[in-house]
Design an enzyme around this catalytic site. Structure first.
Site, PDB file in Angstrom:
ATOM      1  N   ASP A   7       0.862  -1.184   0.000  1.00 52.35           N
ATOM      2  CA  ASP A   7       0.000   0.000   0.000  1.00 52.35           C
ATOM      3  C   ASP A   7       0.903   1.240   0.000  1.00 52.35           C
ATOM      4  O   ASP A   7       1.293   1.716   1.059  1.00 52.35           O
ATOM      5  CB  ASP A   7      -0.890  -0.017   1.242  1.00 52.35           C
ATOM      6  CG  ASP A   7      -1.841   1.167   1.287  1.00 52.35           C
ATOM      7  OD1 ASP A   7      -2.178   1.706   0.212  1.00 52.35           O
ATOM      8  OD2 ASP A   7      -2.232   1.579   2.394  1.00 52.35           O
ATOM      9  N   GLU A  67      -2.872  -1.456  -4.933  1.00 53.92           N
ATOM     10  CA  GLU A  67      -4.223  -0.958  -5.173  1.00 53.92           C
ATOM     11  C   GLU A  67      -4.284  -0.241  -6.515  1.00 53.92           C
ATOM     12  O   GLU A  67      -3.394   0.524  -6.869  1.00 53.92           O
ATOM     13  CB  GLU A  67      -4.596   0.023  -4.052  1.00 53.92           C
ATOM     14  CG  GLU A  67      -6.055   0.368  -3.996  1.00 53.92           C
ATOM     15  CD  GLU A  67      -6.360   1.278  -2.814  1.00 53.92           C
ATOM     16  OE1 GLU A  67      -6.092   0.878  -1.664  1.00 53.92           O
ATOM     17  OE2 GLU A  67      -6.833   2.403  -3.036  1.00 53.92           O
ATOM     18  N   ASP A 139      -1.994   0.924   7.416  1.00 52.24           N
ATOM     19  CA  ASP A 139      -1.326   0.742   6.123  1.00 52.24           C
ATOM     20  C   ASP A 139      -0.936  -0.716   5.888  1.00 52.24           C
ATOM     21  O   ASP A 139      -1.040  -1.238   4.775  1.00 52.24           O
ATOM     22  CB  ASP A 139      -0.081   1.634   6.040  1.00 52.24           C
ATOM     23  CG  ASP A 139      -0.442   3.106   6.153  1.00 52.24           C
ATOM     24  OD1 ASP A 139      -1.138   3.610   5.269  1.00 52.24           O
ATOM     25  OD2 ASP A 139      -0.056   3.734   7.149  1.00 52.24           O
TER      26      ASP A 139
END
Lengths: 181, 181
Positions: A7, A67, A139
Site C-alpha cells: 500500500d 491498489e 497501512d
C-alpha cells in the site's frame, strides 16, 4: 505461493506478506515503511525503493499486489502518490516480481463483505482472518488485505476445496480466507 | 561542476549533462530514455531507474535538476508523471546526487528570454548556447535547458566574470550562457 501486498504512500508504505499452501493461508509478516522525516524527496523515495527491494529479495514473493488507483483526489495528491508508487513499482520491476492491481472496493468487499468498509473494519477482519496476535497498523492491514484478496479471489478459487460454494464467487473467497484462522 | 538536467516522463525521459569549468559551459551529452513499449508498468519504471542510475554512476554529476511541477493537468496525468518522477528521483537519491527543482517558466525565461517560449524555441536556443551540431529532441532540449539555467542562474552568478551586468540577474545568466558558444 507467496503474495506480497503493498500500500504505497509517501509518508507510510504498508506491506504484508502471506503464503498460500495446500489451500490454507498463512501470515508471514507485515510492516510499515516510513522514510526518514526531514530527508529530501529523492532520499525518501530511494528509501522506499531500497527497503522494498530488501523485502522482496529476502522473502521472494511470486506476486505483488497494489491498489488500483481510481483518481478522485486532487492532482497534487495524485502526483505525491504517483511518486511513491513509481519508486515502489520500479523496485518490484527491478526484482522481477510480477505486479497485479486490485480495486479498493473489491478488496474491501472480499475481506469485510462490504465495499464501503472503513479502515477499522479492515483492520479487524485482517486480524481475524490471519489469526494475528495484535491489530496491524492501517497501512499494513490494507496491504495484507490486498494480498488476501488476491490469494482468495485469484488462484485459490481454482483449488478443489471442500465446502466450496460454487454458486458465489464472493462467498468462496470469504470461506477460503476464513480457513486460515 | 557537472550538472545533469532531467525531464521525467513515462514515455520519454530526457536528460542532458553539461559541465561548468572556469566560467564556461560545455556540453557533455544528452539523450532520451524510452522504456520498452508494451512492457509492464513496473518494468518500465525499473528501466528508468536503472538507466538513470547508470548515467549518474558514469558521469558523476554534482547536481541533478528537475522541473518543479505546478499542477495544472488532470489527476490522471499527475499520477503518471508522478510515477516516472518517483522512479527517477529514487534513482538520484540512491546514487547520492543532490536534486534541485526549477520552475518551467524560469527555465524558459533564462534560456530564451521569454517565460512563454515554445518547445521549438527552446530547442533552437539550447542548440545555439551549447554550439551543438544537431538540434536535440524536445525532451533532451528541455533537460539541457534545466541544467543550463541552474548553472547560469545559480553558482555561476557568483563568479567574477568580466562584462557581467550586476544590475540584472537575467541578463547575467544569458551572458554567461552565451559564453559557451
Amino acid at each position: 505461493m507467496r503474495v506480497l501486498g503493498v500500500d504505497p504512500g509517501s509518508g507510510a508504505t504498508g506491506y504484508g506478506l502471506i503464503e498460500r499452501k495446500a489451500g490454507a493461508i498463512q501470515h508471514l509478516r507485515h510492516g510499515v515503511l516510513r522514510p526518514p522525516r526531514g530527508a529530501e524527496l529523492a532520499e525518501r523515495l530511494d528509501f522506499l525503493h531500497r527497503e522494498l527491494l530488501a523485502i522482496v529479495t529476502l522473502d521472494a514473493p511470486e506476486i505483488a499486489v497494489v491498489e488500483r488507483v481510481f483518481i478522485a483526489a486532487n492532482p497534487r495528491s495524485a502526483l505525491v502518490l504517483g511518486q511513491a508508487r513509481g519508486a515502489i513499482l520500479a523496485s518490484l520491476g527491478g526484482a522481477g516480481v510480477r505486479v497485479a492491481e486490485l480495486a479498493a472496493r473489491q478488496v474491501k468487499k472480499a475481506v469485510t463483505g462490504s465495499g464501503a468498509a472503513d479502515k477499522a473494519q479492515m483492520q479487524t477482519m485482517v486480524t481475524r482472518l490471519l489469526s494475528l496476535d495484535a491489530v496491524p497498523p492501517t497501512d499494513a492491514a490494507d496491504a495484507l488485505a490486498l494480498a488476501l484478496t488476491y490469494a482468495g479471489a485469484g488462484p485459490l478459487a481454482e483449488l478443489p476445496l471442500r465446502n466450496r460454494r460454487r454458486s458465489s464467487r464472493r462467498a468462496t473467497t470469504q470461506f477460503v480466507l476464513g480457513r486460515s484462522r
